[in-house]
Structures are given as C-alpha cells and as structure tokens.
Motif scaffolding. Structure first.
Motif, PDB file in Angstrom:
ATOM      1  N   VAL A  27       0.828  -1.204   0.000  1.00 47.87           N
ATOM      2  CA  VAL A  27       0.000   0.000   0.000  1.00 47.87           C
ATOM      3  C   VAL A  27       0.866   1.258   0.000  1.00 47.87           C
ATOM      4  N   ARG A  28       1.936   1.274   0.796  1.00 45.22           N
ATOM      5  CA  ARG A  28       2.786   2.464   0.855  1.00 45.22           C
ATOM      6  C   ARG A  28       3.479   2.726  -0.472  1.00 45.22           C
ATOM      7  N   ALA A  29       3.913   1.659  -1.141  1.00 46.56           N
ATOM      8  CA  ALA A  29       4.551   1.838  -2.447  1.00 46.56           C
ATOM      9  C   ALA A  29       3.569   2.433  -3.438  1.00 46.56           C
ATOM     10  N   ALA A  30       2.334   1.935  -3.397  1.00 49.67           N
ATOM     11  CA  ALA A  30       1.316   2.473  -4.295  1.00 49.67           C
ATOM     12  C   ALA A  30       0.983   3.916  -3.945  1.00 49.67           C
ATOM     13  N   GLN A  31       0.905   4.219  -2.649  1.00 50.15           N
ATOM     14  CA  GLN A  31       0.602   5.587  -2.240  1.00 50.15           C
ATOM     15  C   GLN A  31       1.708   6.550  -2.657  1.00 50.15           C
ATOM     16  N   SER A  32       2.959   6.084  -2.588  1.00 46.40           N
ATOM     17  CA  SER A  32       4.075   6.924  -3.008  1.00 46.40           C
ATOM     18  C   SER A  32       3.983   7.238  -4.499  1.00 46.40           C
ATOM     19  N   ARG A  33       3.672   6.218  -5.296  1.00 48.19           N
ATOM     20  CA  ARG A  33       3.530   6.435  -6.731  1.00 48.19           C
ATOM     21  C   ARG A  33       2.301   7.284  -7.033  1.00 48.19           C
ATOM     22  N   PHE A  34       1.251   7.102  -6.240  1.00 49.23           N
ATOM     23  CA  PHE A  34       0.053   7.928  -6.419  1.00 49.23           C
ATOM     24  C   PHE A  34       0.397   9.395  -6.232  1.00 49.23           C
ATOM     25  N   GLU A  35       1.137   9.695  -5.174  1.00 49.66           N
ATOM     26  CA  GLU A  35       1.492  11.082  -4.883  1.00 49.66           C
ATOM     27  C   GLU A  35       2.361  11.661  -5.990  1.00 49.66           C
ATOM     28  N   GLU A  36       3.223  10.842  -6.561  1.00 51.18           N
ATOM     29  CA  GLU A  36       4.156  11.322  -7.573  1.00 51.18           C
ATOM     30  C   GLU A  36       3.511  11.433  -8.953  1.00 51.18           C
ATOM     31  N   GLU A  37       2.662  10.460  -9.324  1.00 52.60           N
ATOM     32  CA  GLU A  37       2.172  10.385 -10.694  1.00 52.60           C
ATOM     33  C   GLU A  37       0.679  10.686 -10.842  1.00 52.60           C
ATOM     34  N   VAL A  38      -0.112  10.298  -9.844  1.00 56.23           N
ATOM     35  CA  VAL A  38      -1.561  10.414  -9.979  1.00 56.23           C
ATOM     36  C   VAL A  38      -2.091  11.710  -9.365  1.00 56.23           C
ATOM     37  N   ALA A  39      -1.568  12.077  -8.194  1.00 55.79           N
ATOM     38  CA  ALA A  39      -2.092  13.245  -7.484  1.00 55.79           C
ATOM     39  C   ALA A  39      -2.064  14.521  -8.314  1.00 55.79           C
ATOM     40  N   GLY A 199      -8.001  -6.209 -10.034  1.00 54.94           N
ATOM     41  CA  GLY A 199      -8.473  -7.579  -9.895  1.00 54.94           C
ATOM     42  C   GLY A 199      -7.377  -8.592  -9.693  1.00 54.94           C
ATOM     43  N   ASP A 200      -6.134  -8.223  -9.949  1.00 52.46           N
ATOM     44  CA  ASP A 200      -5.044  -9.181  -9.780  1.00 52.46           C
ATOM     45  C   ASP A 200      -3.993  -8.650  -8.809  1.00 52.46           C
ATOM     46  N   ALA A 201      -4.378  -7.711  -7.970  1.00 56.33           N
ATOM     47  CA  ALA A 201      -3.488  -7.145  -6.950  1.00 56.33           C
ATOM     48  C   ALA A 201      -2.201  -6.607  -7.568  1.00 56.33           C
ATOM     49  N   ASP A 202      -2.288  -6.047  -8.757  1.00 53.99           N
ATOM     50  CA  ASP A 202      -1.132  -5.511  -9.457  1.00 53.99           C
ATOM     51  C   ASP A 202      -1.153  -3.989  -9.349  1.00 53.99           C
ATOM     52  N   PRO A 203      -0.335  -3.409  -8.482  1.00 51.95           N
ATOM     53  CA  PRO A 203      -0.342  -1.948  -8.310  1.00 51.95           C
ATOM     54  C   PRO A 203      -0.057  -1.206  -9.613  1.00 51.95           C
ATOM     55  N   GLU A 204       0.814  -1.755 -10.462  1.00 46.12           N
ATOM     56  CA  GLU A 204       1.151  -1.099 -11.717  1.00 46.12           C
ATOM     57  C   GLU A 204      -0.089  -0.927 -12.587  1.00 46.12           C
ATOM     58  N   SER A 205      -0.892  -1.978 -12.683  1.00 46.08           N
ATOM     59  CA  SER A 205      -2.113  -1.903 -13.501  1.00 46.08           C
ATOM     60  C   SER A 205      -3.128  -0.941 -12.890  1.00 46.08           C
ATOM     61  N   ALA A 206      -3.259  -0.996 -11.556  1.00 49.35           N
ATOM     62  CA  ALA A 206      -4.235  -0.137 -10.884  1.00 49.35           C
ATOM     63  C   ALA A 206      -3.882   1.336 -11.059  1.00 49.35           C
ATOM     64  N   ILE A 207      -2.610   1.664 -10.878  1.00 48.47           N
ATOM     65  CA  ILE A 207      -2.183   3.059 -11.021  1.00 48.47           C
ATOM     66  C   ILE A 207      -2.282   3.501 -12.477  1.00 48.47           C
ATOM     67  N   GLY A 208      -1.910   2.615 -13.402  1.00 47.99           N
ATOM     68  CA  GLY A 208      -2.017   2.947 -14.818  1.00 47.99           C
ATOM     69  C   GLY A 208      -3.453   3.224 -15.232  1.00 47.99           C
ATOM     70  N   ALA A 209      -4.388   2.415 -14.718  1.00 46.40           N
ATOM     71  CA  ALA A 209      -5.799   2.620 -15.042  1.00 46.40           C
ATOM     72  C   ALA A 209      -6.301   3.952 -14.484  1.00 46.40           C
ATOM     73  N   ARG A 210      -5.849   4.287 -13.267  1.00 47.64           N
ATOM     74  CA  ARG A 210      -6.271   5.552 -12.646  1.00 47.64           C
ATOM     75  C   ARG A 210      -5.736   6.741 -13.441  1.00 47.64           C
ATOM     76  N   LYS A 211      -4.481   6.664 -13.881  1.00 48.47           N
ATOM     77  CA  LYS A 211      -3.900   7.750 -14.663  1.00 48.47           C
ATOM     78  C   LYS A 211      -4.619   7.909 -16.008  1.00 48.47           C
ATOM     79  N   HIS A 212      -4.952   6.798 -16.635  1.00 52.66           N
ATOM     80  CA  HIS A 212      -5.658   6.855 -17.921  1.00 52.66           C
ATOM     81  C   HIS A 212      -7.017   7.532 -17.753  1.00 52.66           C
ATOM     82  N   MET A 213      -7.750   7.159 -16.693  1.00 48.91           N
ATOM     83  CA  MET A 213      -9.056   7.743 -16.447  1.00 48.91           C
ATOM     84  C   MET A 213      -8.950   9.251 -16.227  1.00 48.91           C
ATOM     85  N   LEU A 214      -7.970   9.683 -15.430  1.00 47.55           N
ATOM     86  CA  LEU A 214      -7.808  11.104 -15.141  1.00 47.55           C
ATOM     87  C   LEU A 214      -7.393  11.882 -16.387  1.00 47.55           C
ATOM     88  N   ARG A 215      -6.537  11.300 -17.213  1.00 49.11           N
ATOM     89  CA  ARG A 215      -6.117  11.987 -18.443  1.00 49.11           C
ATOM     90  C   ARG A 215      -7.291  12.166 -19.402  1.00 49.11           C
TER      91      ARG A 215
END
Length: 229
Positions: A27-39, A199-215
């Motif tokens: 979770v912390r790794a994902a949150q760090s990437r969220f702050e850097e790339e998604v936020a 769905g597969d506990a893959d942070p890379e896919s989850a963050i990528g999907a979130r970035k695509h939606m926001l863009r």
C-alpha cells in the motif's frame, strides 16, 4: 499452558506481523507512486471542474444548484490541496515510549543474553519483536514486551514460576487477535482497494488505469474550456 505453547503463540504472532508488513509495504509503495504520478492529475481535474462550475454559476446567478455545486467543487479542491501540503505525521514507530519499550524488550530476548537452552526460542521472539516494531504495531510490541517482563528467558538454571504463564498467554493471544483485526481493516481500506482494483493485486495496472481515467477526464474538461473560449 507450557512454554512450548507460548513459543507457538509467538510464531503465530510473527507470521501475522509479516503478513501485515507485506500488505503495508504494498500500500505504501502504491501511495508513493500515487502522490508522484496520480495526485497532480487529480488536482488538475479538481481545479478545472471548480473553474467550470464557477463560470457556470456566475453566468446563472439565480441558480442555487450551480452555486452549491461550485462551492462543493471548491471545497473538494481546497481539501485535496491541504492533504498534499500536510507533512508526514509521526508514526507509532517513532514515538519515544514505543522505542523505549522496544529497546527494553530486545535486551530481554536477545539470543546472546539468554541461557543456551533457550537461544532458539529467544531468536524467534527477537525476530517477532523486530517485525512488530518495523510494522509499526504498538499493540504487538507491548504484548511481546509485557510477556518478556512477566516471565522472560532464564539467565540462570532457575526458571520463572509457572503461575506467570497464563498472563503471558493472554497477552499474546490478545495481540494476535488485534493484529488479525488490523489486517482485516487494512484489506478493507480504500488504499488497499485502490491497489487491488485491477483484480489481480497488481499496483502497476491499478495506477495505470487511474492515470488513464484522469487523463481522459482532463482532455474532456480542456475541450469544453477551449469551446467556450
């Protein structure tokens, strides 16, 4: 209850501490990437939405619905900015009293400080204590420390009285139970849900999907703004 039962409880505690530590690391790794790339993307979306609603409310001054929508958007934008500005809070691990408890307990279970016959069990307890401290779990740290202070490891032939063992058992069982509850809360949290959203506990896919939606949302907002201009 025997000392082997206590050892089994400690090992159970250590396994759950390891599970919690792995979940928190994910979770912390994902949150760090969220702050850097998604936020930044999310903040820009909130800003553009606020500005669009502000213009609409100004154009239709009599519309209470638009005014309320603009104020809600403004509050959401301000709250998000404030959240990003806030520095990291002091963790349980950094609390002075927890550090003191941890250091005191390590002296009671370090393998080099106990009788030879208890070194393996002391090593397992020492690892569980380290895991609890690294996982920033004060309940587990205090439970292990209380158990060690209650009966400890013999440093001489004399062993502690058997009457103290039930207290140690109760403390460790309580720690295991509370740790299991904290793991369930972590699994039910929004952060963990966001990490496993693919769905597969893959942070890379989850963050990528979130970035695509926001863009996509940003492109739509910018097109509307360009049309109005």
């Amino acid at each position: 209850m025997t000392r082997s039962d206590l050892q089994s409880l400690r090992r159970s505690l250590a396994r759950r501490l390891q599970e919690k530590a792995e979940l928190e690391q994910t979770v912390r790794a994902a949150q760090s990437r969220f702050e850097e790339e998604v936020a930044p993307l999310q903040e820009e979306v909130l800003r553009l939405q606020m500005e669009r609603l502000k213009e609409a409310a100004q154009a239709r001054m009599r519309s209470a619905r638009l005014r309320n929508a603009y104020h809600d958007a403004q509050e959401a934008y301000d709250a998000f900015q404030e959240q990003r500005r806030q520095g990291p809070t002091e963790t349980a691990r950094s609390a002075p009293d927890l550090k003191a408890t941890y250091r005191r307990a390590t002296k009671l279970c370090h393998p080099d400080a106990v009788a030879d016959a208890y070194r393996d069990e002391a090593a397992a307890t020492f690892r569980a204590l380290e895991s609890a401290f690294d996982a920033e779990d004060p309940t587990a740290v205090h439970a292990i420390a209380d158990s060690l202070e209650t009966w400890g490891f013999p440093r001489a032939p004399a062993a502690p009285p058997e009457s103290s063992l039930p207290d140690a058992r109760a403390a460790l069982r309580r720690a295991v139970s509370e740790l299991e509850a904290s793991i369930e809360r972590l699994r039910a949290s929004e952060a963990y849900d966001a990490v496993t959203a693919s769905g597969d506990a893959d942070p890379e896919s989850a963050i990528g999907a979130r970035k695509h939606m926001l863009r996509e949302r940003l492109r739509a907002l910018r097109r509307r703004r360009a049309t109005r201009v």
